[in-house]
Design an enzyme around this catalytic site. Structure first.
Site, PDB file in Angstrom:
ATOM      1  N   PRO A  11     -12.551  45.385  18.934  1.00 34.59           N
ATOM      2  CA  PRO A  11     -13.333  44.216  19.310  1.00 34.59           C
ATOM      3  C   PRO A  11     -13.946  44.294  20.712  1.00 34.59           C
ATOM      4  CG  PRO A  11     -10.983  43.704  19.282  1.00 34.59           C
ATOM      5  CD  PRO A  11     -11.149  45.053  18.645  1.00 34.59           C
ATOM      6  N   ASN A  12     -15.142  43.766  20.790  1.00 35.29           N
ATOM      7  CA  ASN A  12     -15.922  43.623  22.031  1.00 35.29           C
ATOM      8  C   ASN A  12     -16.535  44.931  22.520  1.00 35.29           C
ATOM      9  OD1 ASN A  12     -15.306  40.759  22.347  1.00 35.29           O
ATOM     10  ND2 ASN A  12     -13.234  41.447  22.764  1.00 35.29           N
ATOM     11  N   ARG A  19     -20.819  44.532  29.216  1.00 35.97           N
ATOM     12  CA  ARG A  19     -19.540  43.837  29.376  1.00 35.97           C
ATOM     13  C   ARG A  19     -18.742  44.464  30.532  1.00 35.97           C
ATOM     14  NH1 ARG A  19     -14.420  45.586  25.772  1.00 35.97           N
ATOM     15  NH2 ARG A  19     -12.998  43.985  26.479  1.00 35.97           N
ATOM     16  N   TYR A  24     -15.910  49.232  32.389  1.00 40.24           N
ATOM     17  CA  TYR A  24     -16.322  50.013  31.218  1.00 40.24           C
ATOM     18  C   TYR A  24     -17.586  50.836  31.432  1.00 40.24           C
ATOM     19  CZ  TYR A  24     -12.890  46.872  29.188  1.00 40.24           C
ATOM     20  OH  TYR A  24     -11.734  46.178  28.932  1.00 40.24           O
ATOM     21  N   ASN A  75     -10.238  53.697  19.687  1.00 33.65           N
ATOM     22  CA  ASN A  75     -10.098  52.778  20.809  1.00 33.65           C
ATOM     23  C   ASN A  75      -9.904  51.395  20.181  1.00 33.65           C
ATOM     24  OD1 ASN A  75     -10.234  51.066  22.946  1.00 33.65           O
ATOM     25  ND2 ASN A  75     -12.043  51.988  23.884  1.00 33.65           N
ATOM     26  N   ALA A  78      -8.633  45.350  22.398  1.00 29.08           N
ATOM     27  CA  ALA A  78      -7.544  44.369  22.595  1.00 29.08           C
ATOM     28  C   ALA A  78      -6.468  44.464  21.514  1.00 29.08           C
ATOM     29  CB  ALA A  78      -8.128  42.970  22.644  1.00 29.08           C
ATOM     30  N   HIS A  81      -2.902  46.037  22.088  1.00 31.89           N
ATOM     31  CA  HIS A  81      -1.778  45.321  22.700  1.00 31.89           C
ATOM     32  C   HIS A  81      -1.159  44.281  21.769  1.00 31.89           C
ATOM     33  CE1 HIS A  81      -3.825  47.261  25.990  1.00 31.89           C
ATOM     34  NE2 HIS A  81      -4.871  46.456  25.879  1.00 31.89           N
ATOM     35  N   ASP A  88       0.790  50.128  11.625  1.00 31.85           N
ATOM     36  CA  ASP A  88       1.272  50.453  10.273  1.00 31.85           C
ATOM     37  C   ASP A  88       0.229  51.270   9.506  1.00 31.85           C
ATOM     38  OD1 ASP A  88       3.677  49.205  10.704  1.00 31.85           O
ATOM     39  OD2 ASP A  88       3.209  47.415   9.537  1.00 31.85           O
ATOM     40  N   GLU A  99      -5.721  58.249  20.806  1.00 28.43           N
ATOM     41  CA  GLU A  99      -6.022  56.889  21.290  1.00 28.43           C
ATOM     42  C   GLU A  99      -6.825  57.026  22.583  1.00 28.43           C
ATOM     43  OE1 GLU A  99      -2.391  54.800  22.111  1.00 28.43           O
ATOM     44  OE2 GLU A  99      -3.412  53.103  23.075  1.00 28.43           O
ATOM     45  N   HIS A 101      -8.779  54.876  25.797  1.00 26.46           N
ATOM     46  CA  HIS A 101      -9.161  53.666  26.532  1.00 26.46           C
ATOM     47  C   HIS A 101     -10.112  54.073  27.640  1.00 26.46           C
ATOM     48  CE1 HIS A 101      -6.392  51.300  24.294  1.00 26.46           C
ATOM     49  NE2 HIS A 101      -5.493  52.251  24.475  1.00 26.46           N
ATOM     50  N   ILE A 102     -11.219  53.403  27.701  1.00 26.32           N
ATOM     51  CA  ILE A 102     -12.256  53.734  28.688  1.00 26.32           C
ATOM     52  C   ILE A 102     -11.740  53.435  30.099  1.00 26.32           C
ATOM     53  CG2 ILE A 102     -14.585  53.114  29.467  1.00 26.32           C
ATOM     54  CD1 ILE A 102     -15.113  52.347  26.442  1.00 26.32           C
ATOM     55  N   SER A 103     -11.146  52.270  30.251  1.00 29.88           N
ATOM     56  CA  SER A 103     -10.629  51.871  31.565  1.00 29.88           C
ATOM     57  C   SER A 103      -9.192  52.369  31.716  1.00 29.88           C
ATOM     58  CB  SER A 103     -10.661  50.347  31.697  1.00 29.88           C
ATOM     59  OG  SER A 103      -9.771  49.745  30.770  1.00 29.88           O
ATOM     60  N   ARG A 108      -4.499  47.730  35.365  1.00 31.01           N
ATOM     61  CA  ARG A 108      -4.980  46.375  35.081  1.00 31.01           C
ATOM     62  C   ARG A 108      -3.787  45.446  34.784  1.00 31.01           C
ATOM     63  NH1 ARG A 108      -9.817  46.897  30.955  1.00 31.01           N
ATOM     64  NH2 ARG A 108     -10.098  44.721  31.613  1.00 31.01           N
ATOM     65  N   ARG A 112      -1.770  44.738  29.404  1.00 33.05           N
ATOM     66  CA  ARG A 112      -2.502  45.913  28.887  1.00 33.05           C
ATOM     67  C   ARG A 112      -1.670  47.191  28.984  1.00 33.05           C
ATOM     68  NH1 ARG A 112      -7.818  43.963  28.320  1.00 33.05           N
ATOM     69  NH2 ARG A 112      -8.227  42.320  29.813  1.00 33.05           N
TER      70      ARG A 112
HETATM   71  C1  DQA Z   1      -9.926  49.017  26.335  1.00 31.84           C
HETATM   72  C2  DQA Z   1      -8.801  48.379  27.161  1.00 31.84           C
HETATM   73  C3  DQA Z   1      -8.256  47.134  26.462  1.00 31.84           C
HETATM   74  O1  DQA Z   1      -7.200  46.564  27.226  1.00 31.84           O
HETATM   75  C4  DQA Z   1      -9.347  46.106  26.316  1.00 31.84           C
HETATM   76  O2  DQA Z   1      -8.872  44.992  25.599  1.00 31.84           O
HETATM   77  C5  DQA Z   1     -10.585  46.648  25.706  1.00 31.84           C
HETATM   78  C6  DQA Z   1     -11.017  48.005  26.021  1.00 31.84           C
HETATM   79  C7  DQA Z   1     -10.576  50.200  27.083  1.00 31.84           C
HETATM   80  O3  DQA Z   1     -11.314  50.947  26.430  1.00 31.84           O
HETATM   81  O4  DQA Z   1     -10.383  50.372  28.281  1.00 31.84           O
HETATM   82  O5  DQA Z   1     -11.308  45.938  25.024  1.00 31.84           O
HETATM   83  O6  DQA Z   1      -9.376  49.511  25.132  1.00 31.84           O
END
Ligand code: DQA
Length: 149
Positions: A11-12, A19, A24, A75, A78, A81, A88, A99, A101-103, A108, A112
């Protein structure tokens, strides 16, 4: 036929580029997809790239990857977490999972710092910006045909 690698975005991440660029960066998800496809061609991987704001859709793409995909890059955003359901689904996938994560989630908020997905992932790439997807594809290319843990 090149082995299929499914790249999933939670999501997002459709808002990438606009964003919270301080976390990011300025690349859009379309840029990330183009980079993944370019690298996939170089590495001999067939890239399937998806993004959804809906948990069930991500789960269904993971199910669809069973039996046909060689690896998954995810990725979960959210859902990382919060989602036992995604954990599953990934547990039912046989191949390597990376896995991304960009950030740097560890720099943070504390919520997270925990990932449901890390326990099933072959590797985790954190805080390398969108370049993390390229690192993940290189790693999957290396791991294919090898045990995931
Ligand atoms: C994220 C880190 C997550 O905590 C966050 O909710 C995201 C992006 C990242 O790519 O850094 O939406 O997965």
């Amino acid at each position: 036929m090149d082995p299929i690698v499914v790249v999933l975005n939670g999501p997002n991440l459709n808002l990438l580029g606009t964003r919270e660029p301080e976390f990011y960066g300025s690349e859009t998800l379309a840029d990330v997809e183009a980079d993944c496809r370019r690298l996939g061609t170089e590495l001999g991987l067939a890239i399937e790239f998806h993004q959804s704001n809906r948990e069930y859709e991500l789960i269904e793409w993971i199910h669809a990857a069973r039996e046909r995909a060689a690896g998954i890059v995810i990725n979960p955003a959210a859902f990382t977490h919060t989602s036992v359901a995604i954990l599953d689904a990934l547990n039912a996938f046989e191949g390597p999972i990376i896995e991304v994560h960009i950030s740097n989630v560890h720099k943070r908020e504390p919520f997270r710092h925990h990932s449901y997905v890390s326990g099933v992932a072959s590797g985790v790439i954190v805080g390398c910006g969108t370049q993390g997807y390229a690192f993940a594809l290189h790693r999957i290319a290396k791991l294919i045909d090898k045990p995931k843990r």
